[in-house]
Design a protein around this motif. Sequence first.
Motif, PDB file in Angstrom:
ATOM      1  N   LEU A  22      34.756 -63.120 -39.985  1.00 45.52           N
ATOM      2  CA  LEU A  22      35.641 -62.300 -40.799  1.00 45.52           C
ATOM      3  C   LEU A  22      35.942 -63.011 -42.106  1.00 45.52           C
ATOM      4  CD1 LEU A  22      38.252 -61.284 -38.081  1.00 45.52           C
ATOM      5  CD2 LEU A  22      36.418 -59.864 -38.986  1.00 45.52           C
ATOM      6  N   VAL A  23      36.077 -62.227 -43.151  1.00 46.33           N
ATOM      7  CA  VAL A  23      36.446 -62.743 -44.453  1.00 46.33           C
ATOM      8  C   VAL A  23      37.709 -62.015 -44.889  1.00 46.33           C
ATOM      9  CG1 VAL A  23      35.733 -62.959 -46.861  1.00 46.33           C
ATOM     10  CG2 VAL A  23      34.049 -63.201 -45.064  1.00 46.33           C
ATOM     11  N   ILE A  24      38.683 -62.767 -45.374  1.00 51.51           N
ATOM     12  CA  ILE A  24      39.921 -62.164 -45.871  1.00 51.51           C
ATOM     13  C   ILE A  24      39.878 -62.244 -47.381  1.00 51.51           C
ATOM     14  CG2 ILE A  24      42.421 -62.210 -45.812  1.00 51.51           C
ATOM     15  CD1 ILE A  24      42.162 -63.657 -43.079  1.00 51.51           C
ATOM     16  N   GLN A  25      39.983 -61.076 -48.011  1.00 51.96           N
ATOM     17  CA  GLN A  25      39.864 -60.980 -49.467  1.00 51.96           C
ATOM     18  C   GLN A  25      41.155 -60.417 -50.061  1.00 51.96           C
ATOM     19  OE1 GLN A  25      36.598 -58.256 -49.807  1.00 51.96           O
ATOM     20  NE2 GLN A  25      35.067 -59.839 -49.527  1.00 51.96           N
ATOM     21  N   GLY A  26      41.402 -60.743 -51.314  1.00 49.21           N
ATOM     22  CA  GLY A  26      42.534 -60.168 -52.026  1.00 49.21           C
ATOM     23  C   GLY A  26      43.551 -61.211 -52.409  1.00 49.21           C
ATOM     24  N   SER A  27      44.832 -60.806 -52.389  1.00 53.98           N
ATOM     25  CA  SER A  27      45.927 -61.688 -52.763  1.00 53.98           C
ATOM     26  C   SER A  27      47.036 -61.576 -51.730  1.00 53.98           C
ATOM     27  CB  SER A  27      46.473 -61.302 -54.140  1.00 53.98           C
ATOM     28  OG  SER A  27      47.669 -61.999 -54.406  1.00 53.98           O
ATOM     29  N   VAL A  31      40.739 -57.434 -44.508  1.00 52.31           N
ATOM     30  CA  VAL A  31      39.999 -58.239 -43.544  1.00 52.31           C
ATOM     31  C   VAL A  31      38.672 -57.528 -43.324  1.00 52.31           C
ATOM     32  CG1 VAL A  31      39.973 -59.228 -41.236  1.00 52.31           C
ATOM     33  CG2 VAL A  31      42.154 -58.979 -42.454  1.00 52.31           C
ATOM     34  N   VAL A  32      37.589 -58.202 -43.674  1.00 52.24           N
ATOM     35  CA  VAL A  32      36.261 -57.596 -43.672  1.00 52.24           C
ATOM     36  C   VAL A  32      35.378 -58.287 -42.636  1.00 52.24           C
ATOM     37  CG1 VAL A  32      34.228 -57.090 -45.082  1.00 52.24           C
ATOM     38  CG2 VAL A  32      36.501 -57.066 -46.128  1.00 52.24           C
ATOM     39  N   ASP A  33      34.718 -57.488 -41.816  1.00 57.03           N
ATOM     40  CA  ASP A  33      33.711 -58.004 -40.891  1.00 57.03           C
ATOM     41  C   ASP A  33      32.504 -58.381 -41.737  1.00 57.03           C
ATOM     42  OD1 ASP A  33      31.382 -58.139 -39.213  1.00 57.03           O
ATOM     43  OD2 ASP A  33      32.523 -57.111 -37.656  1.00 57.03           O
ATOM     44  N   GLU A  34      32.145 -59.646 -41.705  1.00 55.90           N
ATOM     45  CA  GLU A  34      31.085 -60.124 -42.597  1.00 55.90           C
ATOM     46  C   GLU A  34      29.722 -59.552 -42.246  1.00 55.90           C
ATOM     47  OE1 GLU A  34      30.815 -64.076 -45.126  1.00 55.90           O
ATOM     48  OE2 GLU A  34      30.487 -64.417 -43.005  1.00 55.90           O
ATOM     49  N   ASP A  35      29.482 -59.259 -40.977  1.00 55.30           N
ATOM     50  CA  ASP A  35      28.189 -58.714 -40.575  1.00 55.30           C
ATOM     51  C   ASP A  35      27.998 -57.285 -41.070  1.00 55.30           C
ATOM     52  OD1 ASP A  35      27.505 -61.063 -39.306  1.00 55.30           O
ATOM     53  OD2 ASP A  35      28.192 -60.368 -37.342  1.00 55.30           O
ATOM     54  N   GLY A  94      30.282 -55.495 -43.086  1.00 65.82           N
ATOM     55  CA  GLY A  94      30.931 -55.178 -44.353  1.00 65.82           C
ATOM     56  C   GLY A  94      32.086 -54.193 -44.195  1.00 65.82           C
ATOM     57  N   GLU A  95      32.414 -53.859 -42.952  1.00 64.02           N
ATOM     58  CA  GLU A  95      33.471 -52.887 -42.665  1.00 64.02           C
ATOM     59  C   GLU A  95      34.847 -53.546 -42.768  1.00 64.02           C
ATOM     60  OE1 GLU A  95      35.039 -50.229 -38.891  1.00 64.02           O
ATOM     61  OE2 GLU A  95      33.143 -51.284 -38.756  1.00 64.02           O
ATOM     62  N   VAL A  96      35.792 -52.841 -43.395  1.00 62.33           N
ATOM     63  CA  VAL A  96      37.177 -53.297 -43.456  1.00 62.33           C
ATOM     64  C   VAL A  96      37.823 -52.972 -42.114  1.00 62.33           C
ATOM     65  CG1 VAL A  96      39.409 -53.028 -44.595  1.00 62.33           C
ATOM     66  CG2 VAL A  96      37.309 -52.957 -45.952  1.00 62.33           C
ATOM     67  N   VAL A  97      38.291 -54.007 -41.406  1.00 60.61           N
ATOM     68  CA  VAL A  97      38.865 -53.806 -40.077  1.00 60.61           C
ATOM     69  C   VAL A  97      40.387 -53.821 -40.085  1.00 60.61           C
ATOM     70  CG1 VAL A  97      36.830 -54.611 -38.826  1.00 60.61           C
ATOM     71  CG2 VAL A  97      38.589 -56.252 -39.513  1.00 60.61           C
ATOM     72  N   ALA A  98      40.989 -54.382 -41.138  1.00 62.54           N
ATOM     73  CA  ALA A  98      42.441 -54.394 -41.270  1.00 62.54           C
ATOM     74  C   ALA A  98      42.799 -54.582 -42.740  1.00 62.54           C
ATOM     75  CB  ALA A  98      43.059 -55.498 -40.428  1.00 62.54           C
ATOM     76  N   GLU A  99      43.988 -54.101 -43.103  1.00 59.40           N
ATOM     77  CA  GLU A  99      44.465 -54.238 -44.475  1.00 59.40           C
ATOM     78  C   GLU A  99      45.947 -54.563 -44.477  1.00 59.40           C
ATOM     79  OE1 GLU A  99      43.170 -51.385 -47.595  1.00 59.40           O
ATOM     80  OE2 GLU A  99      42.363 -50.287 -45.875  1.00 59.40           O
ATOM     81  N   ILE A 100      46.355 -55.336 -45.475  1.00 57.98           N
ATOM     82  CA  ILE A 100      47.764 -55.597 -45.729  1.00 57.98           C
ATOM     83  C   ILE A 100      48.062 -54.965 -47.080  1.00 57.98           C
ATOM     84  CG2 ILE A 100      49.519 -57.354 -46.127  1.00 57.98           C
ATOM     85  CD1 ILE A 100      47.663 -59.290 -44.571  1.00 57.98           C
ATOM     86  N   LYS A 101      49.088 -54.103 -47.115  1.00 62.11           N
ATOM     87  CA  LYS A 101      49.476 -53.447 -48.360  1.00 62.11           C
ATOM     88  C   LYS A 101      50.977 -53.572 -48.555  1.00 62.11           C
ATOM     89  CE  LYS A 101      45.885 -49.929 -48.537  1.00 62.11           C
ATOM     90  NZ  LYS A 101      45.621 -48.508 -48.702  1.00 62.11           N
ATOM     91  N   LYS A 102      51.376 -53.811 -49.770  1.00 65.64           N
ATOM     92  CA  LYS A 102      52.788 -53.895 -50.099  1.00 65.64           C
ATOM     93  C   LYS A 102      53.426 -52.530 -49.902  1.00 65.64           C
ATOM     94  CE  LYS A 102      55.846 -55.147 -53.858  1.00 65.64           C
ATOM     95  NZ  LYS A 102      55.929 -55.497 -55.261  1.00 65.64           N
ATOM     96  N   LYS A 103      54.604 -52.503 -49.301  1.00 64.72           N
ATOM     97  CA  LYS A 103      55.307 -51.244 -49.080  1.00 64.72           C
ATOM     98  C   LYS A 103      56.156 -50.951 -50.317  1.00 64.72           C
ATOM     99  CE  LYS A 103      57.953 -48.713 -45.716  1.00 64.72           C
ATOM    100  NZ  LYS A 103      58.485 -48.711 -44.355  1.00 64.72           N
ATOM    101  N   ASP A 104      55.926 -49.788 -50.894  1.00 68.32           N
ATOM    102  CA  ASP A 104      56.679 -49.382 -52.079  1.00 68.32           C
ATOM    103  C   ASP A 104      57.848 -48.498 -51.673  1.00 68.32           C
ATOM    104  OD1 ASP A 104      54.971 -50.682 -53.885  1.00 68.32           O
ATOM    105  OD2 ASP A 104      53.561 -49.013 -53.804  1.00 68.32           O
ATOM    106  N   LEU A 153      46.373 -62.811 -37.820  1.00 65.85           N
ATOM    107  CA  LEU A 153      45.752 -63.112 -39.117  1.00 65.85           C
ATOM    108  C   LEU A 153      46.792 -63.119 -40.228  1.00 65.85           C
ATOM    109  CD1 LEU A 153      42.481 -60.991 -38.863  1.00 65.85           C
ATOM    110  CD2 LEU A 153      42.697 -63.472 -38.661  1.00 65.85           C
ATOM    111  N   VAL A 154      47.772 -62.217 -40.154  1.00 65.72           N
ATOM    112  CA  VAL A 154      48.864 -62.208 -41.138  1.00 65.72           C
ATOM    113  C   VAL A 154      49.648 -63.515 -41.053  1.00 65.72           C
ATOM    114  CG1 VAL A 154      51.014 -61.082 -41.818  1.00 65.72           C
ATOM    115  CG2 VAL A 154      49.051 -59.694 -41.179  1.00 65.72           C
TER     116      VAL A 154
END
Length: 143
Positions: A76-81, A89-93, A95-105, A134-135
């Motif tokens: 897995l590769v974690i990209q962004g800020s 969170v991207v499965d390297e094999d 390329g699928e995004v398996v999880a995301e962290i997004k700021k709550k507005d 992972l978080v």
Amino acid sequence: MDACGKPLHTLHRKKKRFVKNWVVFDGEAEERNGKRKKPIYCGKKNVNLLLQRNPNVLARVFGDSDSHPERKEYGLVIQGSYQRRSCKVVDEDSGEVVAEIKKKDANIKGISFGLEVFHLIVRPGFNPAFAMSLVLLLDQMFT
């Protein structure tokens, strides 16, 4: 922890010379007889600034090499800020995004959520407890 207070995962930081690695165990790190369990995964902060292929990569996560000896590459590769709570969170094999962290507005005027309030979006089939670990791993790496 689960609803009964039992740990789902335990994080340990390992420091070897200048590199910090983190290992994550399923449940407690030690069994009742005092033996240490094998980690379920390891995480490494991406710090190689000179030879970096993708500067957007924050960290790499890989499985235990004993249980997957044929797999030497990262899983897995974690990209962004993480500071802006905008990560994938991207499965390297695949390329699928398996999880995301997004700021709550906030939708209400005058209310602002801090960085501690965010969305964790987990794709079907990906373990939510693993995603939350992972978080916590990112929090240990970047705070």
